[in-house]
Scaffold this motif. Structure first.
Motif, short mmCIF file in Angstrom:
data_model
loop_
_atom_site.label_atom_id
_atom_site.label_comp_id
_atom_site.label_asym_id
_atom_site.label_seq_id
_atom_site.Cartn_x
_atom_site.Cartn_y
_atom_site.Cartn_z
N PHE A 19 -40.40 21.04 11.58
CA PHE A 19 -40.42 22.07 10.35
C PHE A 19 -39.88 21.04 9.02
CE2 PHE A 19 -37.07 24.93 8.13
CZ PHE A 19 -38.02 25.52 7.19
N TYR A 20 -40.73 21.29 8.08
CA TYR A 20 -40.41 20.41 6.67
C TYR A 20 -39.57 21.38 5.96
CZ TYR A 20 -43.40 16.41 7.61
OH TYR A 20 -43.81 15.05 8.03
N CYS A 21 -38.49 21.04 5.44
CA CYS A 21 -37.60 22.03 4.52
C CYS A 21 -36.66 21.05 3.80
CB CYS A 21 -36.80 22.76 5.50
SG CYS A 21 -35.92 23.70 4.61
N LYS A 22 -37.15 21.23 2.25
CA LYS A 22 -36.64 20.52 1.26
C LYS A 22 -35.14 20.99 0.74
CE LYS A 22 -38.77 22.37 -2.99
NZ LYS A 22 -39.71 21.98 -3.92
N ASN A 23 -35.01 22.27 1.01
CA ASN A 23 -33.53 22.82 0.28
C ASN A 23 -32.63 23.13 1.33
OD1 ASN A 23 -36.16 24.39 -1.36
ND2 ASN A 23 -34.64 23.23 -2.52
N LEU A 24 -31.86 22.37 1.86
CA LEU A 24 -30.94 22.27 2.79
C LEU A 24 -29.71 23.27 2.51
CD1 LEU A 24 -30.66 18.80 4.49
CD2 LEU A 24 -31.99 20.82 5.44
N ASP A 25 -29.47 23.25 0.91
CA ASP A 25 -28.44 24.29 0.31
C ASP A 25 -28.84 25.38 0.35
OD1 ASP A 25 -30.38 23.69 -1.35
OD2 ASP A 25 -29.05 23.02 -3.11
N ASN A 26 -30.01 26.01 0.67
CA ASN A 26 -30.36 27.27 0.71
C ASN A 26 -30.13 28.00 1.95
OD1 ASN A 26 -31.64 29.85 0.32
ND2 ASN A 26 -33.44 29.11 -0.68
N PHE B 221 -31.07 30.70 2.97
CA PHE B 221 -32.33 31.57 3.72
C PHE B 221 -32.97 30.47 4.46
CE2 PHE B 221 -36.56 32.48 3.38
CZ PHE B 221 -36.71 33.92 3.41
N ASN B 222 -33.28 29.06 4.13
CA ASN B 222 -34.05 28.18 4.93
C ASN B 222 -33.11 27.95 6.14
OD1 ASN B 222 -35.92 28.10 2.99
ND2 ASN B 222 -34.85 26.34 1.98
N TYR C 261 -34.86 28.62 9.78
CA TYR C 261 -34.72 27.82 10.68
C TYR C 261 -34.43 28.18 12.02
CZ TYR C 261 -33.94 23.35 13.31
OH TYR C 261 -33.95 22.01 14.14
N GLN C 262 -33.41 28.88 11.97
CA GLN C 262 -32.83 29.67 13.19
C GLN C 262 -33.93 30.56 13.96
OE1 GLN C 262 -29.47 29.23 14.49
NE2 GLN C 262 -30.67 30.14 16.28
N GLY C 263 -34.48 31.38 13.14
CA GLY C 263 -35.34 32.25 13.86
C GLY C 263 -36.58 31.32 14.49
N MET C 264 -36.81 30.43 13.92
CA MET C 264 -37.90 29.34 14.46
C MET C 264 -37.54 28.65 15.72
SD MET C 264 -39.16 27.05 11.16
CE MET C 264 -40.16 27.70 9.55
N ALA D 95 -39.46 33.36 12.80
CA ALA D 95 -40.01 33.53 14.40
C ALA D 95 -41.56 33.53 14.58
CB ALA D 95 -39.18 34.75 15.05
N LYS D 96 -41.95 34.49 13.50
CA LYS D 96 -43.53 34.67 13.49
C LYS D 96 -44.30 33.37 13.01
CE LYS D 96 -46.98 37.47 13.25
NZ LYS D 96 -47.42 38.22 14.70
N CYS D 97 -43.62 32.55 12.09
CA CYS D 97 -44.29 31.29 11.83
C CYS D 97 -44.58 30.59 13.06
CB CYS D 97 -43.39 30.24 10.70
SG CYS D 97 -43.47 31.04 9.15
N VAL D 98 -43.32 30.39 14.20
CA VAL D 98 -43.59 29.67 15.37
C VAL D 98 -44.70 30.44 16.26
CG1 VAL D 98 -42.23 29.12 17.52
CG2 VAL D 98 -41.47 28.66 15.14
#
Length: 361
Positions: free
Chosen positions: A68-75, A77-78, A82-85, A324-327
């Motif tokens: 999982f590529y994610c740049k906003n760790l302070d958000n 929502f992300n 990630y939890q859903g993933m 979850a849907k992405c995964v």
């Protein structure tokens, strides 16, 4: 005598090819003809070749890992995305690795079966930089932004036009006729939420919607043509105020700009919940009561909104479900199952304490 482990050179000799071709086949990077790749993998299994660190990846043709590529760790929502993933991946025996640096050049050293993207803007950068060389399946979360990606890739989209419309209609229903929008982008941005706001205000016949738009950007968070802000800009320059990087900080600054502009808006919709929580904090710092003096509305439905007073009204996007849907889509591709290129994730209006009803006569 201890048995020597097979090397890629051993595989190349038996398969009748070169070490570089074997490396591309085993790393799933670069092009290798299908029949040749199958022969290399078969030979690797026959020789009991085991790459490090995944001992059984060749036996099952998979590492059972996705990235999982994610740049906003302070958000927040992300993090929930990630939890859903992680939960969805665990249900199917996979692990989701996390990369917060967006270091695409390191993908060649990462043993994964596929990639998940935070949004389409990051997906575009990846496809432009690395996607042509590393033929891994990619699935991206999406938010109705118009982004031209070089290659088609599956998305799990949330209709942000309908989300913004739902939030604004809710405020309108509660009697608010002058509604501001707080964003981390300028007014001329092609961002879906900005476009949706412009469309909605035009449909409602709102005059001068630009005056009610607060774009907190690094370049200039203040409208240059507003004479009432001359003194405020001078103060900002003298005190070297820096626009915060995080959405909460941008929301706080937006609240100060709202007051300095002397806006007559009775409500403001924030870019997301973090931004809107920052708005509430900023208004409170200035002695402005929410919702008595101004109502605040958010977009996201993150868990942390429950712990701020007043509790934030929002349009929940259910990031865990989207993740979850992405995964699910990515693993269907990896496992050779049927999948759709465009998938949808829902949303729901959640009423709380940060919006008051204005009685209109």
């Amino acid at each position: 005598m201890e048995k020597k482990n097979a090397t890629r050179k051993d595989i190349a000799l038996r398969a009748g090819t070169t070490v570089s071709v074997v490396s591309r086949a085993l790393n799933n990077s670069g092009y290798v003809a299908k029949e040749k790749k199958e022969r290399i993998l078969r030979v690797a299994e026959e020789l009991n070749y085991v790459p490090n660190p995944v001992a059984i990846s060749l036996q099952k043709r998979r590492t059972k890992q996705v990235l999982f590529y994610c740049k906003n760790l302070d958000n927040a929502f992300n993090i929930q995305l990630y939890q859903g993933m992680m939960d969805a991946a665990a249900d199917r025996g996979y692990m989701v690795l996390f990369n917060g640096k967006i270091a695409f050049e390191e993908i060649k050293n990462t043993l994964v079966d596929g990639i998940l993207m935070q949004d389409q803007s990051i997906a575009k950068v990846y496809m432009d930089i690395a996607g042509r060389n590393y033929h891994l399946p990619v699935v991206s979360a999406a938010y109705s932004d118009s982004i031209n990606i070089s290659q088609p890739l599956p998305i799990v989209d949330i209709d942000m036009f309908k989300v913004v419309e739902t939030a604004l209609d809710y405020l309108w229903k509660n009697g608010h006729r002058r509604i501001a929008l707080g964003m981390p982008y300028p007014y001329d941005s092609p961002h879906a939420r900005t476009i949706a706001y412009k469309s909605w205000t035009h449909e409602k016949g709102v005059e001068n919607p630009r005056d009610y738009y607060i774009g907190v950007t690094r370049q200039n968070p203040i409208l240059k043509d507003d004479e009432r802000l001359m003194h405020f800009r001078e103060e900002m320059a003298e005190s070297s105020i820096i626009v915060p990087e995080d959405f909460f900080g941008k929301g706080q600054l937006a609240a100060h700009i709202f007051v300095e502009k002397r806006l007559d808006a009775t409500a403001i919709l924030g870019f997301n919940d973090d931004f809107s929580l920052g708005l509430i904090k900023g208004f409170q710092e200035l002695g402005i009561h929410v919702p008595e003096n101004v109502s605040v509305m958010g977009i996201d439905g993150i868990n942390s909104r429950k712990y701020i007073s007043p509790m934030l009204s929002t349009v929940a996007l259910f990031p865990e479900k989207q993740g979850a849907k992405c995964v699910e889509v990515l693993l269907d591709i990896i496992e050779g199952k049927k999948f759709k290129y465009v998938n949808h994730s829902g949303f729901k209006l959640i009423e709380a304490e940060s919006v008051r009803k204005i009685h209109r006569f």
